[in-house]
Design an enzyme around this catalytic site. Structure first.
Site, PDB file in Angstrom:
ATOM      1  N   GLY A 181      52.005 -35.503 -10.007  1.00 43.46           N
ATOM      2  CA  GLY A 181      51.106 -34.572  -9.328  1.00 43.46           C
ATOM      3  C   GLY A 181      50.080 -33.814 -10.140  1.00 43.46           C
ATOM      4  N   GLY A 183      47.598 -34.933 -12.010  1.00 48.46           N
ATOM      5  CA  GLY A 183      46.370 -35.684 -12.311  1.00 48.46           C
ATOM      6  C   GLY A 183      45.127 -35.104 -11.651  1.00 48.46           C
ATOM      7  N   CYS A 186      44.518 -36.718  -8.342  1.00 48.06           N
ATOM      8  CA  CYS A 186      45.774 -36.938  -7.638  1.00 48.06           C
ATOM      9  C   CYS A 186      45.899 -35.939  -6.496  1.00 48.06           C
ATOM     10  CB  CYS A 186      46.890 -36.707  -8.649  1.00 48.06           C
ATOM     11  SG  CYS A 186      48.481 -36.516  -7.917  1.00 48.06           S
TER      12      CYS A 186
HETATM   13  P1  5GP Z   1      44.251 -36.976 -15.508  1.00 44.02           P
HETATM   14  O1  5GP Z   1      44.246 -37.198 -16.982  1.00 44.02           O
HETATM   15  O2  5GP Z   1      42.999 -37.523 -14.869  1.00 44.02           O
HETATM   16  O3  5GP Z   1      44.527 -35.578 -15.111  1.00 44.02           O
HETATM   17  O4  5GP Z   1      45.482 -37.817 -14.933  1.00 44.02           O
HETATM   18  C1  5GP Z   1      45.594 -39.210 -15.103  1.00 44.02           C
HETATM   19  C2  5GP Z   1      46.848 -39.687 -14.414  1.00 44.02           C
HETATM   20  O5  5GP Z   1      46.805 -39.430 -13.001  1.00 44.02           O
HETATM   21  C3  5GP Z   1      47.100 -41.184 -14.468  1.00 44.02           C
HETATM   22  O6  5GP Z   1      47.547 -41.637 -15.712  1.00 44.02           O
HETATM   23  C4  5GP Z   1      48.125 -41.369 -13.349  1.00 44.02           C
HETATM   24  O7  5GP Z   1      49.437 -41.079 -13.764  1.00 44.02           O
HETATM   25  C5  5GP Z   1      47.711 -40.324 -12.348  1.00 44.02           C
HETATM   26  N1  5GP Z   1      46.991 -40.943 -11.218  1.00 44.02           N
HETATM   27  C6  5GP Z   1      45.988 -41.834 -11.246  1.00 44.02           C
HETATM   28  N2  5GP Z   1      45.593 -42.166 -10.016  1.00 44.02           N
HETATM   29  C7  5GP Z   1      46.374 -41.485  -9.160  1.00 44.02           C
HETATM   30  C8  5GP Z   1      46.462 -41.417  -7.736  1.00 44.02           C
HETATM   31  O8  5GP Z   1      45.697 -42.031  -6.983  1.00 44.02           O
HETATM   32  N3  5GP Z   1      47.436 -40.609  -7.227  1.00 44.02           N
HETATM   33  C9  5GP Z   1      48.283 -39.912  -8.032  1.00 44.02           C
HETATM   34  N4  5GP Z   1      49.231 -39.186  -7.453  1.00 44.02           N
HETATM   35  N5  5GP Z   1      48.205 -39.922  -9.367  1.00 44.02           N
HETATM   36  C10 5GP Z   1      47.268 -40.709  -9.931  1.00 44.02           C
END
Ligand code: 5GP
Length: 346
Positions: A181, A183, A186
């Protein structure tokens, strides 16, 4: 129903307290780490920052650029076998220490993984990635993959609690991916109410993993180099980045121009955009748990990498850690109710 009353913290809830240090300059700090893994063979050395396996981040172009700086890329799972062949046939041998091949737990995923691994046995890292790492089917898939590939270094996730970290390590994972959660694209917490503040998740999961000789990746929620430093300070062995590495020339997708400004599309891997692109739409029984955003185009990723690594080096000098390895034991988090001063921001 049960309620846990102790407070769980995210990156925004803490700062790292400075400490007396004999270090004179950031240039004295080494961010390189050397790891041996619980199951997989051999030693690995590099800077433990990983580009996320998203098709707007973990591309072959990103891997080539990040390898120059000794960072890792988890290559997204949507490349065809021919695209993999074209990439690996022209890459240098050192790329095998800098990439992971990603897979889901479906039959087609497993078939593709087996094909590529049989053709390119030098690939060292496998990243088994599902949104919910708590399912029995996922644990079985990790076990099967370990049986099939006793020598490979297996990353598996995502989970956020110590007991599941232990179960995955005992089932054959070397490195457990932590984060549900946090991300940037996300929407799981909004759509489902499920999640765990990332800093506490790292602290608890790293403790569980290190007790068994395993490792953890902090995955998601870093918005700035300071957050990456906090993740390492909390005990993460690796930090995975999506949004911070999106929007670059190496990030895949088209450059969009609007009113004289350039953007790149960045979307969650379970967003409607991704599902339309890769699986022909959002299945009726599920909600999309990711969003789509336009990120101002940031040019080549090199400058961003320099900024991130410079930030972490600076954190290390503030707490007197000459090597990234020492950062966790030199970190004292203070709980705060403010972060930076936003007064003069536009
Ligand atoms: P960020 O660095 O952008 O905050 O987070 C990246 C991470 O978000 C990814 O490695 C993956 O674990 C998560 N993530 C990517 N796409 C999605 C999505 O569509 N839904 C959710 N719940 N998490 C995602």
């Amino acid at each position: 129903m049960r309620i846990e009353l102790d407070v769980k913290l995210g990156f925004k809830d803490v700062m790292i307290r400075p400490k007396r240090s004999t270090l004179k300059s950031r240039s004295e700090v080494s961010l390189s780490r050397k790891y041996k893994f619980l199951h997989g063979n051999g030693e690995w050395e590099g800077i433990p920052v990983i580009a996320a396996n998203m098709d707007t981040v973990g591309t072959f172009e990103m891997a080539t650029a990040l390898a120059e700086h000794d960072l890792l890329t988890a290559i997204h799972k949507h490349y065809s076998n021919d695209e993999w062949r074209a990439f690996l046939n022209q890459a240098e041998s050192k790329i095998y220490d800098r990439i992971a091949i990603s897979t889901g737990t479906g039959k087609e995923d497993a078939k593709k993984l087996n094909t590529i691994l049989s053709e390119f046995p030098d690939l060292r890292f496998i990243c088994i990635d599902v949104a919910n790492g708590y399912s029995e089917h996922f644990v079985d898939f990790v076990k099967q993959t370990r049986d099939q590939y006793p020598d490979k270094i297996i990353m598996a996730g995502n989970v956020v609690t110590g007991e599941m970290v232990e179960e995955l390590l005992l089932s054959g994972a070397d490195i457990v991916k932590v984060g549900i959660g946090p991300g940037s694209v996300c929407t799981t917490r909004i759509k489902t109410g499920v999640g765990y503040p990332q800093l506490s998740a790292i602290i608890e999961c790293a403790d569980a993993a290190h007790g068994l000789g395993g490792h953890v990746i902090s995955d998601g929620g870093c918005k700035a180099p300071g957050d990456v430093a906090k993740a390492f300070g909390a005990g993460a062995d690796f930090v995975m980045l999506g949004g911070m590495l999106a929007g670059h020339s190496e990030s895949g997708g088209d450059l969009i121009e609007e009113n004289g400004k350039q953007y790149k599309l960045f979307y969650g891997m379970s967003s409607e955009t991704a599902m339309n692109k890769h699986v022909g739409g959002v299945a009726e029984y599920r909600a999309s748990e990711g969003k789509t955003v336009k990120i101002p185009y940031k040019g080549d990723v090199k400058a961003t990498v320099t900024d991130i690594l410079g930030g972490i080096r600076s954190t290390c000098t503030y707490v007197g850690a000459q090597q990234l390895k020492e950062l966790t034991k030199r970190t004292t988090f203070i709980r705060v109710e403010e972060q930076h001063n936003q007064w003069l921001e536009d």
